[in-house]
Design a protein around this motif. Structure first.
Motif, PDB file in Angstrom:
ATOM      1  N   TRP A   1       0.734   0.483  13.613  1.00  0.00           N
ATOM      2  CA  TRP A   1       1.622   0.238  12.468  1.00  0.00           C
ATOM      3  C   TRP A   1       1.908  -1.247  12.288  1.00  0.00           C
ATOM      4  O   TRP A   1       2.032  -1.736  11.166  1.00  0.00           O
ATOM      5  N   LEU A   2       1.985  -1.979  13.413  1.00  0.00           N
ATOM      6  CA  LEU A   2       2.236  -3.419  13.343  1.00  0.00           C
ATOM      7  C   LEU A   2       1.016  -4.158  12.790  1.00  0.00           C
ATOM      8  O   LEU A   2       1.145  -5.099  11.999  1.00  0.00           O
ATOM      9  N   VAL A   3      -0.165  -3.702  13.186  1.00  0.00           N
ATOM     10  CA  VAL A   3      -1.404  -4.294  12.671  1.00  0.00           C
ATOM     11  C   VAL A   3      -1.465  -4.155  11.151  1.00  0.00           C
ATOM     12  O   VAL A   3      -1.732  -5.121  10.426  1.00  0.00           O
ATOM     13  N   LYS A   4      -1.208  -2.921  10.674  1.00  0.00           N
ATOM     14  CA  LYS A   4      -1.254  -2.666   9.232  1.00  0.00           C
ATOM     15  C   LYS A   4      -0.201  -3.489   8.482  1.00  0.00           C
ATOM     16  O   LYS A   4      -0.464  -4.032   7.409  1.00  0.00           O
ATOM     17  N   THR A   5       0.992  -3.595   9.053  1.00  0.00           N
ATOM     18  CA  THR A   5       2.063  -4.351   8.406  1.00  0.00           C
ATOM     19  C   THR A   5       1.691  -5.820   8.250  1.00  0.00           C
ATOM     20  O   THR A   5       1.847  -6.421   7.174  1.00  0.00           O
ATOM     21  N   ILE A   6       1.181  -6.416   9.333  1.00  0.00           N
ATOM     22  CA  ILE A   6       0.795  -7.832   9.279  1.00  0.00           C
ATOM     23  C   ILE A   6      -0.358  -8.038   8.304  1.00  0.00           C
ATOM     24  O   ILE A   6      -0.382  -9.010   7.540  1.00  0.00           O
ATOM     25  N   GLN A   7      -1.307  -7.125   8.305  1.00  0.00           N
ATOM     26  CA  GLN A   7      -2.450  -7.249   7.387  1.00  0.00           C
ATOM     27  C   GLN A   7      -2.002  -7.142   5.935  1.00  0.00           C
ATOM     28  O   GLN A   7      -2.518  -7.869   5.065  1.00  0.00           O
ATOM     29  N   ILE A   8      -1.050  -6.266   5.656  1.00  0.00           N
ATOM     30  CA  ILE A   8      -0.530  -6.132   4.291  1.00  0.00           C
ATOM     31  C   ILE A   8       0.165  -7.428   3.865  1.00  0.00           C
ATOM     32  O   ILE A   8      -0.007  -7.899   2.733  1.00  0.00           O
ATOM     33  N   VAL A   9       0.948  -8.000   4.782  1.00  0.00           N
ATOM     34  CA  VAL A   9       1.628  -9.271   4.480  1.00  0.00           C
ATOM     35  C   VAL A   9       0.608 -10.360   4.162  1.00  0.00           C
ATOM     36  O   VAL A   9       0.778 -11.136   3.214  1.00  0.00           O
ATOM     37  N   ILE A  10      -0.464 -10.418   4.930  1.00  0.00           N
ATOM     38  CA  ILE A  10      -1.521 -11.419   4.695  1.00  0.00           C
ATOM     39  C   ILE A  10      -2.160 -11.222   3.328  1.00  0.00           C
ATOM     40  O   ILE A  10      -2.387 -12.177   2.575  1.00  0.00           O
TER      41      ILE A  10
END
Length: 218
Positions: free
Chosen positions: A34-43
């Motif tokens: 979930w943290l990976v997806k969140t950071i990728q969305i922010v990017i």
């Protein structure tokens, strides 16, 4: 097809490279899905913001000489008679258009004519709607002459976020209405100074479309 302004090519390229690297590194070094997806969305959101800021949509300007168009996208925040101290040194009708960070930031020539004056002024970075922004912020002043309006001055003004104004106008140049006059990076304002008595086609609070919407006419 989305077009981008040439002033954004370098920043867009850097943003694309950093985004790809960031997305790959997150997957490699973080094990929490979930943290990976969140950071990728922010990017990705950050990249989209950069892309939309430098977009350069095609606009079709009217060809008549007796009209003056909006030089930028934005909201009309000032319409008043003022003393213009730099070039005219007399009273003019000021029309100010404020650009938010989500507006297209290409500056286009408001009318066809000859560039009579073009000057850059270093300065402060007050918020663009501040009363002193027109005289104290970083800015460029350009005067165009044509037979219908005479001399018209426009001023690109940096805002609190804008750190660079690009101005293509050079004295003696013959310019065409609606063509590329420059760019202001990250939020700003453009002031027009027109002859007193100019008939306006806009009112306070109107949102205008740069490069094609008629602001004034003779």
């Amino acid at each position: 097809m989305i077009r981008f302004h040439k002033e954004g090519y370098k920043i867009i390229t850097i943003a694309l490279i950093l985004s790809v690297i960031g997305i790959l590194l997150v997957e490699k070094f973080i094990d929490i899905p979930w943290l990976v997806k969140t950071i990728q969305i922010v990017i990705i959101v950050f990249l989209i913001i950069i892309l939309q800021f430098f977009r350069n949509p095609k606009r079709v300007a009217p060809t008549k000489e007796d009209v003056l168009i909006a030089p930028v996208d934005g909201k009309v925040v000032v319409i008043e008679e003022v003393e213009e101290p730099e070039y005219f040194k007399d009273k003019r009708l000021q029309v100010s258009i404020f650009m938010s960070p989500i507006n297209v930031h290409v500056t286009r020539y408001a009318m066809s004519g000859i560039i009579k004056y073009s000057k850059y002024h270093p300065g402060k970075y007050l918020v663009a709607w501040h009363p002193k922004a027109s005289t104290e912020n970083e800015r460029t002043t350009v005067v165009i002459h044509n037979n219908s309006f005479g001399d018209v001055l426009y001023r690109q003004i940096a805002g609190a976020l804008a750190k660079r104004i690009v101005n293509y106008a050079k004295e003696g140049d013959k310019v065409a209405i609606g063509t590329d006059a420059g760019f202001i990076k990250f939020g700003s304002r453009v002031d027009l100074f027109l002859p007193l008595g100019t008939k306006l086609n806009v009112a306070l609070g109107d949102k205008v479309k740069g490069g094609e919407q008629i602001v004034a006419q003779k």
